[in-house]
Design a protein around this motif. Structure first.
Motif, PDB file in Angstrom:
ATOM      1  N   ARG A  49      42.757  48.443  16.512  1.00 18.87           N
ATOM      2  CA  ARG A  49      42.162  47.333  17.428  1.00 18.87           C
ATOM      3  C   ARG A  49      43.137  46.761  18.317  1.00 18.87           C
ATOM      4  O   ARG A  49      44.142  46.479  18.000  1.00 18.87           O
ATOM      5  CB  ARG A  49      41.591  46.179  16.574  1.00 18.87           C
ATOM      6  CG  ARG A  49      40.239  46.997  15.855  1.00 18.87           C
ATOM      7  CD  ARG A  49      39.710  45.688  14.994  1.00 18.87           C
ATOM      8  NE  ARG A  49      40.435  45.438  14.021  1.00 18.87           N
ATOM      9  CZ  ARG A  49      40.923  44.168  13.383  1.00 18.87           C
ATOM     10  NH1 ARG A  49      40.402  43.111  14.204  1.00 18.87           N
ATOM     11  NH2 ARG A  49      41.389  43.871  12.278  1.00 18.87           N
ATOM     12  N   SER A  50      42.808  46.749  19.566  1.00 22.13           N
ATOM     13  CA  SER A  50      43.541  46.151  20.492  1.00 22.13           C
ATOM     14  C   SER A  50      42.902  45.380  21.828  1.00 22.13           C
ATOM     15  O   SER A  50      42.059  44.389  21.613  1.00 22.13           O
ATOM     16  CB  SER A  50      44.612  47.171  21.145  1.00 22.13           C
ATOM     17  OG  SER A  50      43.914  48.208  21.703  1.00 22.13           O
ATOM     18  N   LEU A  51      42.746  46.116  22.757  1.00 21.55           N
ATOM     19  CA  LEU A  51      41.925  45.614  23.791  1.00 21.55           C
ATOM     20  C   LEU A  51      40.981  46.764  24.391  1.00 21.55           C
ATOM     21  O   LEU A  51      41.282  48.024  24.274  1.00 21.55           O
ATOM     22  CB  LEU A  51      43.008  45.390  25.075  1.00 21.55           C
ATOM     23  CG  LEU A  51      44.127  44.464  24.940  1.00 21.55           C
ATOM     24  CD1 LEU A  51      44.831  44.342  26.348  1.00 21.55           C
ATOM     25  CD2 LEU A  51      43.322  43.055  24.796  1.00 21.55           C
ATOM     26  N   ALA A  52      39.850  46.588  24.898  1.00 26.42           N
ATOM     27  CA  ALA A  52      38.962  47.291  25.395  1.00 26.42           C
ATOM     28  C   ALA A  52      38.553  46.696  26.572  1.00 26.42           C
ATOM     29  O   ALA A  52      38.214  45.728  26.971  1.00 26.42           O
ATOM     30  CB  ALA A  52      37.627  47.041  24.574  1.00 26.42           C
ATOM     31  N   LEU A  53      38.205  47.802  27.521  1.00 28.15           N
ATOM     32  CA  LEU A  53      38.169  47.385  29.138  1.00 28.15           C
ATOM     33  C   LEU A  53      36.447  48.097  29.456  1.00 28.15           C
ATOM     34  O   LEU A  53      36.329  49.034  28.881  1.00 28.15           O
ATOM     35  CB  LEU A  53      39.180  48.038  30.008  1.00 28.15           C
ATOM     36  CG  LEU A  53      40.417  47.686  29.993  1.00 28.15           C
ATOM     37  CD1 LEU A  53      41.399  48.104  31.094  1.00 28.15           C
ATOM     38  CD2 LEU A  53      40.492  45.933  29.834  1.00 28.15           C
ATOM     39  N   GLY A  54      35.932  47.385  30.355  1.00 29.56           N
ATOM     40  CA  GLY A  54      34.575  47.640  30.579  1.00 29.56           C
ATOM     41  C   GLY A  54      34.099  47.295  31.935  1.00 29.56           C
ATOM     42  O   GLY A  54      35.149  46.608  32.614  1.00 29.56           O
ATOM     43  N   VAL A  55      32.964  47.456  32.064  1.00 29.33           N
ATOM     44  CA  VAL A  55      32.486  46.831  33.508  1.00 29.33           C
ATOM     45  C   VAL A  55      31.018  45.839  33.153  1.00 29.33           C
ATOM     46  O   VAL A  55      30.439  46.127  32.326  1.00 29.33           O
ATOM     47  CB  VAL A  55      31.797  48.128  34.174  1.00 29.33           C
ATOM     48  CG1 VAL A  55      31.339  47.388  35.740  1.00 29.33           C
ATOM     49  CG2 VAL A  55      33.013  49.087  34.898  1.00 29.33           C
ATOM     50  N   ALA A  56      31.259  44.456  33.642  1.00 29.30           N
ATOM     51  CA  ALA A  56      30.447  43.503  33.745  1.00 29.30           C
ATOM     52  C   ALA A  56      29.749  43.232  35.005  1.00 29.30           C
ATOM     53  O   ALA A  56      30.449  43.187  35.960  1.00 29.30           O
ATOM     54  CB  ALA A  56      30.988  42.276  33.109  1.00 29.30           C
ATOM     55  N   ARG A  57      28.331  43.018  35.050  1.00 28.84           N
ATOM     56  CA  ARG A  57      27.612  42.889  36.227  1.00 28.84           C
ATOM     57  C   ARG A  57      27.701  41.232  36.519  1.00 28.84           C
ATOM     58  O   ARG A  57      27.321  40.491  35.511  1.00 28.84           O
ATOM     59  CB  ARG A  57      26.305  43.237  35.980  1.00 28.84           C
ATOM     60  CG  ARG A  57      25.318  43.286  37.557  1.00 28.84           C
ATOM     61  CD  ARG A  57      24.062  43.386  37.532  1.00 28.84           C
ATOM     62  NE  ARG A  57      23.732  44.957  37.191  1.00 28.84           N
ATOM     63  CZ  ARG A  57      23.570  45.860  37.905  1.00 28.84           C
ATOM     64  NH1 ARG A  57      23.568  45.523  39.163  1.00 28.84           N
ATOM     65  NH2 ARG A  57      23.196  46.896  37.412  1.00 28.84           N
ATOM     66  N   ARG A  58      27.857  40.757  37.567  1.00 25.30           N
ATOM     67  CA  ARG A  58      27.894  39.242  37.726  1.00 25.30           C
ATOM     68  C   ARG A  58      26.500  39.069  38.509  1.00 25.30           C
ATOM     69  O   ARG A  58      25.749  37.974  38.008  1.00 25.30           O
ATOM     70  CB  ARG A  58      29.046  38.799  38.505  1.00 25.30           C
ATOM     71  CG  ARG A  58      30.280  38.707  37.498  1.00 25.30           C
ATOM     72  CD  ARG A  58      31.200  37.793  38.629  1.00 25.30           C
ATOM     73  NE  ARG A  58      31.711  38.153  39.587  1.00 25.30           N
ATOM     74  CZ  ARG A  58      32.995  38.099  40.184  1.00 25.30           C
ATOM     75  NH1 ARG A  58      33.499  37.161  39.571  1.00 25.30           N
ATOM     76  NH2 ARG A  58      33.340  38.397  41.312  1.00 25.30           N
ATOM     77  N   LYS A  59      26.276  39.808  39.729  1.00 25.23           N
ATOM     78  CA  LYS A  59      25.121  39.646  40.303  1.00 25.23           C
ATOM     79  C   LYS A  59      24.695  41.003  40.555  1.00 25.23           C
ATOM     80  O   LYS A  59      25.129  41.998  40.180  1.00 25.23           O
ATOM     81  CB  LYS A  59      25.117  38.806  41.669  1.00 25.23           C
ATOM     82  CG  LYS A  59      25.534  37.407  41.474  1.00 25.23           C
ATOM     83  CD  LYS A  59      25.879  36.760  42.728  1.00 25.23           C
ATOM     84  CE  LYS A  59      26.515  35.324  42.630  1.00 25.23           C
ATOM     85  NZ  LYS A  59      26.955  34.875  43.760  1.00 25.23           N
ATOM     86  N   LYS A  60      23.660  41.261  41.453  1.00 23.58           N
ATOM     87  CA  LYS A  60      23.063  42.570  41.706  1.00 23.58           C
ATOM     88  C   LYS A  60      24.020  43.613  42.022  1.00 23.58           C
ATOM     89  O   LYS A  60      24.043  44.546  41.513  1.00 23.58           O
ATOM     90  CB  LYS A  60      21.886  42.438  42.969  1.00 23.58           C
ATOM     91  CG  LYS A  60      21.036  43.585  42.898  1.00 23.58           C
ATOM     92  CD  LYS A  60      19.851  43.458  43.960  1.00 23.58           C
ATOM     93  CE  LYS A  60      19.410  44.761  44.007  1.00 23.58           C
ATOM     94  NZ  LYS A  60      18.076  44.790  45.294  1.00 23.58           N
ATOM     95  N   ASN A  61      24.945  43.205  43.097  1.00 18.76           N
ATOM     96  CA  ASN A  61      25.826  44.503  43.425  1.00 18.76           C
ATOM     97  C   ASN A  61      27.197  43.685  43.475  1.00 18.76           C
ATOM     98  O   ASN A  61      28.186  44.271  43.932  1.00 18.76           O
ATOM     99  CB  ASN A  61      25.713  44.936  44.861  1.00 18.76           C
ATOM    100  CG  ASN A  61      24.386  45.629  44.818  1.00 18.76           C
ATOM    101  OD1 ASN A  61      24.157  46.634  44.024  1.00 18.76           O
ATOM    102  ND2 ASN A  61      23.466  45.350  45.972  1.00 18.76           N
ATOM    103  N   ASP A  62      27.575  42.978  42.272  1.00 17.81           N
ATOM    104  CA  ASP A  62      28.738  42.243  42.402  1.00 17.81           C
ATOM    105  C   ASP A  62      29.397  42.342  41.086  1.00 17.81           C
ATOM    106  O   ASP A  62      28.687  42.001  39.864  1.00 17.81           O
ATOM    107  CB  ASP A  62      28.539  40.849  42.572  1.00 17.81           C
ATOM    108  CG  ASP A  62      30.105  40.088  42.465  1.00 17.81           C
ATOM    109  OD1 ASP A  62      31.115  40.616  42.535  1.00 17.81           O
ATOM    110  OD2 ASP A  62      29.981  38.884  42.625  1.00 17.81           O
ATOM    111  N   PHE A  63      30.488  43.091  40.839  1.00 19.26           N
ATOM    112  CA  PHE A  63      30.811  43.305  39.228  1.00 19.26           C
ATOM    113  C   PHE A  63      32.167  43.075  38.933  1.00 19.26           C
ATOM    114  O   PHE A  63      32.750  42.629  39.943  1.00 19.26           O
ATOM    115  CB  PHE A  63      30.742  45.099  39.130  1.00 19.26           C
ATOM    116  CG  PHE A  63      29.341  45.797  39.263  1.00 19.26           C
ATOM    117  CD1 PHE A  63      28.719  45.975  38.282  1.00 19.26           C
ATOM    118  CD2 PHE A  63      28.997  46.184  40.673  1.00 19.26           C
ATOM    119  CE1 PHE A  63      27.432  46.611  38.388  1.00 19.26           C
ATOM    120  CE2 PHE A  63      27.604  46.605  40.681  1.00 19.26           C
ATOM    121  CZ  PHE A  63      26.872  46.851  39.707  1.00 19.26           C
TER     122      PHE A  63
END
Lengths: 335, 76
Positions: A49-63
């Motif tokens: 276990r360490s760090l995991a990276l991904g993508v999160a959506r803030r608004k419709k086309n803003d990540f």
């Protein structure tokens, strides 16, 4: 950020930050206490276990870049700060700790000793529930058997004496011979042309498999109830829904038509139970579950459910009173 | 007839009558006995909601009748 930008950033930071951190975490795990190699093997072979990276959506086309921290030590680490800077603050950082797979509940796993409420079944069916342990009436017969439904242990009259009974059942990855715990001993035949009162069978437990008559999470059976109508609150442990609570909503129910593979069968003298909370008392796979009352007296054996009904609208559970079941199979309850 | 507190034996007798009466009127999914706060009633389970023109008895021989729509039943 645009989606493609976040993806590029994620790929770059995975190589630059996450891989080195994971490697460092792995090296710490080789320091283990002396123990059999077999026990330690998983630690050497798994990821750390360490760090995991991904993508999160803030608004419709803003990540934004999602950073998930799996060790407390890394929460305020230089690595997280480095990621934050590279992303110019456009990060969603959260500590998530250890992530585990959804655990399979005990009642769907292999149980040694054998337990009331666990998955069981004839080798040709999916799985039902081990109801309770019984012995033959003859005083000098010390063999243990367990009780469930005909459609669980005898495959609706299709099985023959001696057929393999598996724990867990096939639907729970039970296999023959690894999970062979017993053999079909006898059953009450289901009748197509006349009313039934019982859907039950017993299996002889193989030598070397011990029965555990305590109902895990509920308690020790105190005996057999004299009259199922007495006391309304009941509980059971079943292979699918585990422990549930219910209320006897009717008894001596006749003319209940139940759908089986062999056709619609009529049952008399049924005890009807509704879920006491916002859940059904039983569902598919709970067949054979033992129902006990508040005094832990054995009341009945689950075998069917209705489509709808009950105060919570989750359907009714139909059961056979246990006394006549034991009498018909000529066995005595073990408790 | 006025409905009063019914004993278990009265409910059993009314259940026998209900097994004659109800199947002529509706699709019955089971007929049994249910316990009330005081006394007993006959419980009649139906496969589906009866059509509006069907009038079902609310009591038999002074024993209350509880009706519930349960649908069909199946092994589990």
């Amino acid at each position: 950020m645009e989606l493609d930008s976040v993806r590029e950033l994620k790929a770059s930071l995975t190589q630059a930050v996450v891989v080195p951190v994971a490697t460092r975490a792995a090296s710490l795990c080789y320091s283990v206490a002396a123990q059999p190699f077999r026990n330690a093997l998983p630690d050497f072979q798994t990821f750390h276990r360490s760090l995991a990276l991904g993508v999160a959506r803030r608004k419709k086309n803003d990540f934004t870049l999602a950073v998930r921290i799996q060790q407390r030590l890394l929460e305020n680490s230089s690595e997280v700060e480095r990621i934050r800077k590279r992303a110019r603050g456009e990060v969603d950082v959260r500590y998530i700790g250890k992530v585990g797979k959804c655990a399979i509940p005990w009642y769907r796993q292999r149980q040694r000793p054998l337990r009331i409420g666990c998955s069981v079944g004839h080798f040709n069916i999916t799985a039902g529930t081990l109801g309770c342990f019984v012995t033959n009436l003859a005083e000098n017969d010390r063999s243990f058997l367990f009780l469930s439904n005909n459609h669980v242990l005898a495959n609706e009259n299709r099985a023959k004496k001696g057929d393999a009974i598996l724990q867990p059942g096939v639907a729970d990855q039970g296999t023959d011979p690894s999970d062979l715990v017993g053999s079909l001993e006898r059953f009450v035949r289901l009748q197509k042309d006349s009313s039934n009162r019982i859907d039950a069978a017993v299996a002889l437990i193989r030598r070397g498999f011990d029965p555990e008559p305590m109902i895990k999470g509920i308690g020790k059976i105190s005996g057999l109830v004299a009259d199922p109508a007495e006391g309304k609150l009941v509980s059971k442990v079943g292979r699918t829904t585990g422990p549930t609570e219910g209320r006897i909503s009717a008894f001596e129910v006749d003319d209940v038509v139940v759908g089986y593979d062999m056709g619609n069968l009529k049952f008399d003298n049924v005890v009807e139970i509704e879920g006491a909370k916002d859940e059904p008392f039983a569902q598919g796979g709970d067949s054979g579950s033992l129902v006990v009352n508040e005094d832990l007296q054995a009341v009945a054996l689950v075998f069917a459910t209705s489509d709808v009904g009950g105060k919570n609208g989750k359907g009714l559970t139909y059961t056979n009173p246990l006394g006549p079941v034991l009498d018909k199979l000529e066995v005595r309850l073990v408790y | 007839m006025k409905t009063s507190i019914s004993s278990l034996e009265q409910a059993r007798a009314a259940k026998v009558r209900a097994k004659e009466v109800f199947p002529r009127l509706v699709d019955v999914a089971g007929i049994g006995i249910t316990r009330l706060d005081q006394g007993y009633a006959v419980k009649v389970n139906l496969e589906r909601q009866p059509s509006p023109e069907v009038s079902l008895p609310g009591e038999l021989d002074g024993v209350p009748i509880h009706i519930e729509i349960t649908g069909g039943a199946h092994k589990i």
